[in-house]
Design a protein around this motif. Structure first.
Motif, PDB file in Angstrom:
ATOM      1  N   ILE A 131      -4.474 -10.753  -8.028  1.00 41.73           N
ATOM      2  CA  ILE A 131      -3.105 -11.133  -8.393  1.00 41.73           C
ATOM      3  C   ILE A 131      -2.105 -10.862  -7.257  1.00 41.73           C
ATOM      4  N   GLY A 132      -2.632 -10.427  -6.119  1.00 39.36           N
ATOM      5  CA  GLY A 132      -1.768 -10.213  -4.961  1.00 39.36           C
ATOM      6  C   GLY A 132      -0.782  -9.079  -5.123  1.00 39.36           C
ATOM      7  N   CYS A 133      -1.141  -8.073  -5.899  1.00 43.81           N
ATOM      8  CA  CYS A 133      -0.208  -6.972  -6.189  1.00 43.81           C
ATOM      9  C   CYS A 133       0.026  -6.052  -4.992  1.00 43.81           C
ATOM     10  N   GLY A 134      -0.921  -6.030  -4.051  1.00 39.90           N
ATOM     11  CA  GLY A 134      -0.764  -5.206  -2.858  1.00 39.90           C
ATOM     12  C   GLY A 134      -1.149  -3.751  -3.023  1.00 39.90           C
ATOM     13  N   LYS A 135      -1.700  -3.402  -4.180  1.00 41.01           N
ATOM     14  CA  LYS A 135      -2.074  -2.003  -4.403  1.00 41.01           C
ATOM     15  C   LYS A 135      -3.119  -1.536  -3.402  1.00 41.01           C
ATOM     16  N   CYS A 136      -4.054  -2.397  -3.083  1.00 42.09           N
ATOM     17  CA  CYS A 136      -5.104  -2.040  -2.129  1.00 42.09           C
ATOM     18  C   CYS A 136      -4.510  -1.679  -0.766  1.00 42.09           C
ATOM     19  N   ALA A 137      -3.538  -2.472  -0.323  1.00 40.33           N
ATOM     20  CA  ALA A 137      -2.903  -2.211   0.974  1.00 40.33           C
ATOM     21  C   ALA A 137      -2.118  -0.917   0.955  1.00 40.33           C
ATOM     22  N   SER A 138      -1.429  -0.647  -0.155  1.00 43.27           N
ATOM     23  CA  SER A 138      -0.619   0.570  -0.229  1.00 43.27           C
ATOM     24  C   SER A 138      -1.487   1.819  -0.259  1.00 43.27           C
ATOM     25  N   LEU A 139      -2.694   1.710  -0.795  1.00 41.99           N
ATOM     26  CA  LEU A 139      -3.585   2.867  -0.899  1.00 41.99           C
ATOM     27  C   LEU A 139      -4.415   3.098   0.360  1.00 41.99           C
ATOM     28  N   CYS A 140      -4.563   2.092   1.190  1.00 46.76           N
ATOM     29  CA  CYS A 140      -5.440   2.208   2.360  1.00 46.76           C
ATOM     30  C   CYS A 140      -4.916   3.265   3.331  1.00 46.76           C
ATOM     31  N   GLY A 167      -0.762 -13.976  -0.284  1.00 44.97           N
ATOM     32  CA  GLY A 167      -1.037 -13.433  -1.598  1.00 44.97           C
ATOM     33  C   GLY A 167      -2.407 -12.825  -1.778  1.00 44.97           C
ATOM     34  N   LYS A 168      -3.186 -12.681  -0.695  1.00 42.42           N
ATOM     35  CA  LYS A 168      -4.532 -12.116  -0.770  1.00 42.42           C
ATOM     36  C   LYS A 168      -4.708 -11.031   0.296  1.00 42.42           C
ATOM     37  N   PRO A 169      -5.506 -10.000  -0.016  1.00 42.80           N
ATOM     38  CA  PRO A 169      -5.742  -8.961   0.983  1.00 42.80           C
ATOM     39  C   PRO A 169      -6.736  -9.404   2.050  1.00 42.80           C
ATOM     40  N   LEU A 170      -6.460  -8.974   3.270  1.00 46.19           N
ATOM     41  CA  LEU A 170      -7.378  -9.167   4.387  1.00 46.19           C
ATOM     42  C   LEU A 170      -7.655  -7.801   5.004  1.00 46.19           C
ATOM     43  N   TRP A 171      -8.919  -7.543   5.320  1.00 42.64           N
ATOM     44  CA  TRP A 171      -9.320  -6.243   5.835  1.00 42.64           C
ATOM     45  C   TRP A 171      -9.461  -6.284   7.350  1.00 42.64           C
ATOM     46  N   GLY A 172      -8.934  -5.247   8.008  1.00 43.70           N
ATOM     47  CA  GLY A 172      -9.064  -5.110   9.452  1.00 43.70           C
ATOM     48  C   GLY A 172     -10.275  -4.282   9.814  1.00 43.70           C
ATOM     49  N   ASP A 173     -10.290  -3.800  11.051  1.00 45.19           N
ATOM     50  CA  ASP A 173     -11.465  -3.108  11.585  1.00 45.19           C
ATOM     51  C   ASP A 173     -11.401  -1.588  11.486  1.00 45.19           C
ATOM     52  N   ASN A 174     -10.349  -1.060  10.864  1.00 46.55           N
ATOM     53  CA  ASN A 174     -10.148   0.393  10.892  1.00 46.55           C
ATOM     54  C   ASN A 174     -10.495   1.049   9.551  1.00 46.55           C
ATOM     55  N   CYS A 175     -11.421   0.459   8.820  1.00 50.67           N
ATOM     56  CA  CYS A 175     -11.787   0.962   7.492  1.00 50.67           C
ATOM     57  C   CYS A 175     -12.551   2.280   7.610  1.00 50.67           C
ATOM     58  N   THR A 176     -12.268   3.199   6.696  1.00 49.94           N
ATOM     59  CA  THR A 176     -12.975   4.483   6.666  1.00 49.94           C
ATOM     60  C   THR A 176     -13.904   4.607   5.464  1.00 49.94           C
ATOM     61  N   HIS A 177     -14.011   3.539   4.660  1.00 52.01           N
ATOM     62  CA  HIS A 177     -14.907   3.499   3.496  1.00 52.01           C
ATOM     63  C   HIS A 177     -14.531   4.523   2.432  1.00 52.01           C
ATOM     64  N   CYS A 178     -13.241   4.667   2.189  1.00 53.00           N
ATOM     65  CA  CYS A 178     -12.808   5.607   1.147  1.00 53.00           C
ATOM     66  C   CYS A 178     -12.952   5.012  -0.244  1.00 53.00           C
ATOM     67  N   MET A 179     -13.107   3.688  -0.341  1.00 53.81           N
ATOM     68  CA  MET A 179     -13.305   2.959  -1.603  1.00 53.81           C
ATOM     69  C   MET A 179     -12.060   2.931  -2.485  1.00 53.81           C
ATOM     70  N   ALA A 180     -10.905   3.285  -1.932  1.00 51.26           N
ATOM     71  CA  ALA A 180      -9.672   3.259  -2.730  1.00 51.26           C
ATOM     72  C   ALA A 180      -9.338   1.844  -3.169  1.00 51.26           C
ATOM     73  N   CYS A 181      -9.487   0.883  -2.268  1.00 51.77           N
ATOM     74  CA  CYS A 181      -9.096  -0.489  -2.584  1.00 51.77           C
ATOM     75  C   CYS A 181      -9.943  -1.068  -3.707  1.00 51.77           C
ATOM     76  N   ILE A 182     -11.246  -0.946  -3.588  1.00 54.53           N
ATOM     77  CA  ILE A 182     -12.137  -1.578  -4.559  1.00 54.53           C
ATOM     78  C   ILE A 182     -12.131  -0.851  -5.905  1.00 54.53           C
ATOM     79  N   CYS A 183     -11.940   0.452  -5.878  1.00 54.35           N
ATOM     80  CA  CYS A 183     -11.993   1.219  -7.125  1.00 54.35           C
ATOM     81  C   CYS A 183     -10.670   1.239  -7.882  1.00 54.35           C
ATOM     82  N   HIS A 184      -9.574   0.961  -7.200  1.00 60.30           N
ATOM     83  CA  HIS A 184      -8.268   0.958  -7.860  1.00 60.30           C
ATOM     84  C   HIS A 184      -7.762  -0.440  -8.195  1.00 60.30           C
ATOM     85  N   CYS A 185      -8.452  -1.471  -7.781  1.00 58.50           N
ATOM     86  CA  CYS A 185      -7.986  -2.828  -8.030  1.00 58.50           C
ATOM     87  C   CYS A 185      -7.805  -3.051  -9.532  1.00 58.50           C
TER      88      CYS A 185
END
Length: 253
Positions: free
Chosen positions: A196-205, A215-233
């Motif tokens: 829904i393009g809420c941006g929660k994933c970006a705010s938690l990263c 309106g869609k998230p795009l992931w860059g190269d600096n991920c630390t695999h905290c799983m915040a984005c996928i688990c809080h969506c």
């Protein structure tokens, strides 16, 4: 040991470490500091903390997350004397205590031990997270161990590190840096039609690796695999390739 001389730093993706940190800070009446804010703002400025410090972190491939260890290494601390580590995990922390002690030696802190707290699994890029009722049961079982660790820390005593086996030394040692270099990638992350393009994933990263574009998230190269984005969506729109398909999402509020 007197109260009010503890600082509890914590890093969390899905809430397990925050849950533990709050309980420890409550026992020690200590200041609670969330490291994600430091990471998101690239804040490596000098830190004045209490003489007793607790770092509460998840376990990433049998060590504390690299994002945490690198921050500790880069920051200049004033006032810190003794440091405890409390690590939550899905099963074990391997030989993490060795590397925690080395970090303390490098910084000139007195190393006061590492505690292992088994909490609900959240690393759905590789494992299954528990359903809600099972997660609640695991947390209830963890509570006495959290309380015991908190009392040990508040009493000024050293934590007894878990027993280490050859497999633990291998994973924490040579495997960990290879895993972090080659397996921690954001490439499989995708947001599906239910986004829904809420941006929660970006705010938690914690690394600002996610941007919202059209309106869609795009992931860059600096991920630390905290799983915040996928688990809080809120709509479970995010998948980690095929590895997360059909798996429960978990976060601890």
């Amino acid at each position: 040991m007197n109260k009010n001389n503890f600082t509890v730093f914590y890093f969390t993706g899905t809430g397990n470490s925050r849950y533990i940190a709050r309980k420890i800070a409550a026992v020690a009446d200590g200041e609670l500091v969330e490291l994600k804010t430091k990471f998101k703002t690239n804040d490596y400025s000098p830190v004045t903390a209490e003489e007793n410090v607790v770092f509460v972190t998840p376990t990433y491939c049998y060590r504390i997350p690299q994002i945490v260890s690198e921050w500790i290494k880069r920051v200049s601390f004033t006032g810190v004397k003794r440091v405890w580590f409390v690590m939550d995990c899905g099963s074990g922390i391997g030989n993490a205590a060795k590397y925690n002690k080395e970090l303390c030696d490098e910084k000139g802190f007195e190393y006061m031990g590492t505690a292992k707290i088994v909490m609900p699994e959240n690393y759905i890029a590789m494992f299954n997270a528990p359903e809600k009722d099972e997660a609640a049961r695991i947390i209830r079982n963890a509570d006495p161990f959290i309380e015991a660790a908190a009392e040990t820390i508040y009493s000024g005593n050293k934590l007894k590190s878990p027993r280490v086996f050859p497999h633990d030394m291998l994973i924490s040692g040579s495997v960990n840096p290879l895993f972090c270099k080659y397996s921690v990638t954001s490439k499989p992350f995708k947001a599906g039609k239910s986004c829904i393009g809420c941006g929660k994933c970006a705010s938690l990263c914690p690394t600002n690796s996610i941007i919202i574009k059209n309106g869609k998230p795009l992931w860059g190269d600096n991920c630390t695999h905290c799983m915040a984005c996928i688990c809080h969506c809120p709509t479970c729109a995010i998948e980690y390739g095929r590895k997360s398909k059909g798996k429960a999402r978990y976060h601890c509020d």
